[in-house]
Scaffold this motif. Sequence first.
Motif, PDB file in Angstrom:
ATOM      1  N   THR A 125       0.849  -1.193   0.000  1.00  0.00           N
ATOM      2  CA  THR A 125       0.000   0.000   0.000  1.00  0.00           C
ATOM      3  C   THR A 125       0.885   1.243   0.000  1.00  0.00           C
ATOM      4  O   THR A 125       1.935   1.278   0.637  1.00  0.00           O
ATOM      5  N   LYS A 126       0.431   2.255  -0.747  1.00  0.00           N
ATOM      6  CA  LYS A 126       1.146   3.520  -0.827  1.00  0.00           C
ATOM      7  C   LYS A 126       0.131   4.651  -0.815  1.00  0.00           C
ATOM      8  O   LYS A 126      -1.060   4.448  -1.054  1.00  0.00           O
ATOM      9  N   HIS A 127       0.602   5.850  -0.551  1.00  0.00           N
ATOM     10  CA  HIS A 127      -0.260   7.038  -0.558  1.00  0.00           C
ATOM     11  C   HIS A 127       0.104   7.908  -1.757  1.00  0.00           C
ATOM     12  O   HIS A 127       1.260   8.261  -1.955  1.00  0.00           O
ATOM     13  N   GLY A 128      -0.909   8.214  -2.589  1.00  0.00           N
ATOM     14  CA  GLY A 128      -0.708   9.062  -3.755  1.00  0.00           C
ATOM     15  C   GLY A 128      -1.520  10.330  -3.661  1.00  0.00           C
ATOM     16  O   GLY A 128      -2.067  10.667  -2.604  1.00  0.00           O
ATOM     17  N   ARG A 129      -1.610  11.061  -4.803  1.00  0.00           N
ATOM     18  CA  ARG A 129      -2.346  12.326  -4.824  1.00  0.00           C
ATOM     19  C   ARG A 129      -3.818  12.133  -4.511  1.00  0.00           C
ATOM     20  O   ARG A 129      -4.480  13.015  -3.980  1.00  0.00           O
ATOM     21  N   THR A 130      -4.349  10.953  -4.873  1.00  0.00           N
ATOM     22  CA  THR A 130      -5.783  10.711  -4.704  1.00  0.00           C
ATOM     23  C   THR A 130      -6.105   9.877  -3.469  1.00  0.00           C
ATOM     24  O   THR A 130      -7.242   9.468  -3.285  1.00  0.00           O
ATOM     25  N   GLY A 131      -5.098   9.628  -2.632  1.00  0.00           N
ATOM     26  CA  GLY A 131      -5.350   8.859  -1.415  1.00  0.00           C
ATOM     27  C   GLY A 131      -4.563   7.566  -1.394  1.00  0.00           C
ATOM     28  O   GLY A 131      -3.541   7.411  -2.073  1.00  0.00           O
ATOM     29  N   GLU A 132      -5.051   6.610  -0.616  1.00  0.00           N
ATOM     30  CA  GLU A 132      -4.348   5.349  -0.438  1.00  0.00           C
ATOM     31  C   GLU A 132      -4.534   4.444  -1.653  1.00  0.00           C
ATOM     32  O   GLU A 132      -5.637   4.329  -2.192  1.00  0.00           O
ATOM     33  N   LEU A 133      -3.444   3.801  -2.069  1.00  0.00           N
ATOM     34  CA  LEU A 133      -3.450   2.933  -3.232  1.00  0.00           C
ATOM     35  C   LEU A 133      -2.889   1.564  -2.870  1.00  0.00           C
ATOM     36  O   LEU A 133      -1.980   1.460  -2.035  1.00  0.00           O
ATOM     37  N   LEU A 134      -3.424   0.546  -3.499  1.00  0.00           N
ATOM     38  CA  LEU A 134      -2.947  -0.816  -3.304  1.00  0.00           C
ATOM     39  C   LEU A 134      -2.232  -1.270  -4.573  1.00  0.00           C
ATOM     40  O   LEU A 134      -2.822  -1.273  -5.662  1.00  0.00           O
ATOM     41  N   PHE A 135      -0.956  -1.619  -4.459  1.00  0.00           N
ATOM     42  CA  PHE A 135      -0.162  -2.083  -5.593  1.00  0.00           C
ATOM     43  C   PHE A 135      -0.070  -3.602  -5.549  1.00  0.00           C
ATOM     44  O   PHE A 135       0.384  -4.175  -4.557  1.00  0.00           O
ATOM     45  N   VAL A 136      -0.504  -4.238  -6.629  1.00  0.00           N
ATOM     46  CA  VAL A 136      -0.473  -5.693  -6.741  1.00  0.00           C
ATOM     47  C   VAL A 136       0.440  -6.068  -7.907  1.00  0.00           C
ATOM     48  O   VAL A 136       0.253  -5.580  -9.028  1.00  0.00           O
ATOM     49  N   THR A 137       1.425  -6.903  -7.644  1.00  0.00           N
ATOM     50  CA  THR A 137       2.330  -7.380  -8.692  1.00  0.00           C
ATOM     51  C   THR A 137       2.052  -8.847  -8.955  1.00  0.00           C
ATOM     52  O   THR A 137       2.133  -9.681  -8.060  1.00  0.00           O
ATOM     53  N   GLU A 138       1.690  -9.137 -10.212  1.00  0.00           N
ATOM     54  CA  GLU A 138       1.423 -10.509 -10.631  1.00  0.00           C
ATOM     55  C   GLU A 138       2.593 -11.008 -11.474  1.00  0.00           C
ATOM     56  O   GLU A 138       3.044 -10.329 -12.395  1.00  0.00           O
ATOM     57  N   ARG A 139       3.086 -12.182 -11.140  1.00  0.00           N
ATOM     58  CA  ARG A 139       4.213 -12.789 -11.857  1.00  0.00           C
ATOM     59  C   ARG A 139       3.689 -13.878 -12.783  1.00  0.00           C
ATOM     60  O   ARG A 139       2.844 -14.690 -12.387  1.00  0.00           O
ATOM     61  N   ARG A 140       4.195 -13.893 -14.005  1.00  0.00           N
ATOM     62  CA  ARG A 140       3.767 -14.886 -14.984  1.00  0.00           C
ATOM     63  C   ARG A 140       4.987 -15.533 -15.625  1.00  0.00           C
ATOM     64  O   ARG A 140       5.868 -14.839 -16.145  1.00  0.00           O
ATOM     65  N   GLU A 141       5.011 -16.853 -15.586  1.00  0.00           N
ATOM     66  CA  GLU A 141       6.109 -17.615 -16.168  1.00  0.00           C
ATOM     67  C   GLU A 141       5.567 -18.436 -17.332  1.00  0.00           C
ATOM     68  O   GLU A 141       4.605 -19.192 -17.170  1.00  0.00           O
ATOM     69  N   PHE A 142       6.180 -18.274 -18.488  1.00  0.00           N
ATOM     70  CA  PHE A 142       5.720 -18.934 -19.706  1.00  0.00           C
ATOM     71  C   PHE A 142       6.710 -20.034 -20.089  1.00  0.00           C
ATOM     72  O   PHE A 142       7.917 -19.789 -20.186  1.00  0.00           O
ATOM     73  N   ARG A 143       6.180 -21.239 -20.335  1.00  0.00           N
ATOM     74  CA  ARG A 143       6.998 -22.375 -20.728  1.00  0.00           C
ATOM     75  C   ARG A 143       6.542 -22.918 -22.079  1.00  0.00           C
ATOM     76  O   ARG A 143       5.359 -22.933 -22.384  1.00  0.00           O
ATOM     77  N   GLN A 144       7.518 -23.344 -22.858  1.00  0.00           N
ATOM     78  CA  GLN A 144       7.239 -23.971 -24.144  1.00  0.00           C
ATOM     79  C   GLN A 144       8.337 -24.994 -24.421  1.00  0.00           C
ATOM     80  O   GLN A 144       9.518 -24.719 -24.182  1.00  0.00           O
ATOM     81  N   ASP A 145       7.962 -26.166 -24.883  1.00  0.00           N
ATOM     82  CA  ASP A 145       8.909 -27.255 -25.128  1.00  0.00           C
ATOM     83  C   ASP A 145       9.695 -27.603 -23.868  1.00  0.00           C
ATOM     84  O   ASP A 145      10.891 -27.932 -23.924  1.00  0.00           O
ATOM     85  N   GLY A 146       9.018 -27.488 -22.705  1.00  0.00           N
ATOM     86  CA  GLY A 146       9.650 -27.869 -21.455  1.00  0.00           C
ATOM     87  C   GLY A 146      10.648 -26.870 -20.910  1.00  0.00           C
ATOM     88  O   GLY A 146      11.330 -27.154 -19.909  1.00  0.00           O
ATOM     89  N   ARG A 147      10.740 -25.682 -21.506  1.00  0.00           N
ATOM     90  CA  ARG A 147      11.716 -24.676 -21.065  1.00  0.00           C
ATOM     91  C   ARG A 147      11.019 -23.368 -20.723  1.00  0.00           C
ATOM     92  O   ARG A 147      10.012 -23.007 -21.343  1.00  0.00           O
TER      93      ARG A 147
END
Length: 295
Positions: A125-147
């Motif tokens: 959570t952080k505070h910005g110009r418009t008030g309190e904000l919630l920052f969510v980071t989504e991680r995505r791992e892509f695999r193809q041919d087993g790698r």
Amino acid sequence: MPPSSPAWPETAPLGSYVTSWRPAPVTDEDPLHADPVVALSAVLDLPAPAVQDGDAIPPLWHWLYFLNWTAQGDLGPDGHPLHGHFLPPVPDRQRMWAGGRCEIVKPLRLGGPAERVSSLSAVTTKHGRTGELLFVTERREFRQDGRVRLVEEQDIVYRSGRNAARHPDALDESAAPEPDAPWQLPFQATPALLFGFSALTANAHRIHYDAPYCRDEEGYPGLVVHGPLLALLMLELPRRQTPERPVRSLSYRLRRPVFAGEHVSAYGTPGGTGAELSVATHREAQHATGEVVFG
């Protein structure tokens, strides 16, 4: 997960809503057919590509794949999903895409089945110009041919409560300084283009196609250009200017909105190992910024 109509006071800190929110990773699969690449090329008015199985998917064009379509009855009044595995349990959410990062070990290839594993990486959570904000980071791992081929992080910002205030910066007609950059790409996002991009990315957010909603509910002067579209526009510069140098990693930040009909330009300045990128209009020199490192 807390109920959709929580009993907590409206003044409760955003962090209190997600103290026990720990969604498990999700795995999706996609055959990576060529049709979405051909369709986006048409939407962006690019020459029709002669694609075939085995061709590399351009940087960030993987956003055309692994799509999740939300039933109409599960959409909120803004067109954004009411529920979802990685949607935080914050009441009356407003969602903004803030930026992201991507490491490309090897590009994904068309016609080869691929797997994506999505997980929650961070919540702050952080505070910005418009008030309190919630920052969510989504991680995505892509695999193809087993790698592992590609690892991506997306930063999404949530605010609780609707905000119909005007956006003064969006109405300022004073000219912004034009960046002095050797790479330049002019662009204009029409309503039809925004509609097509929304369809190709399964995005039903009304700020991209419903002008009265934009003005009356969100306080914008017109349709909002997708943040991911601005990122893709910046990545077109190295893709066109240095096709022989594949992008190894990239990062981008979305700073201020761009609106349909505005004349937009992407700018790039190459360096020894990469390039600095930005998106500008007459109002603002840096609506979005980015950086790429070549392999």
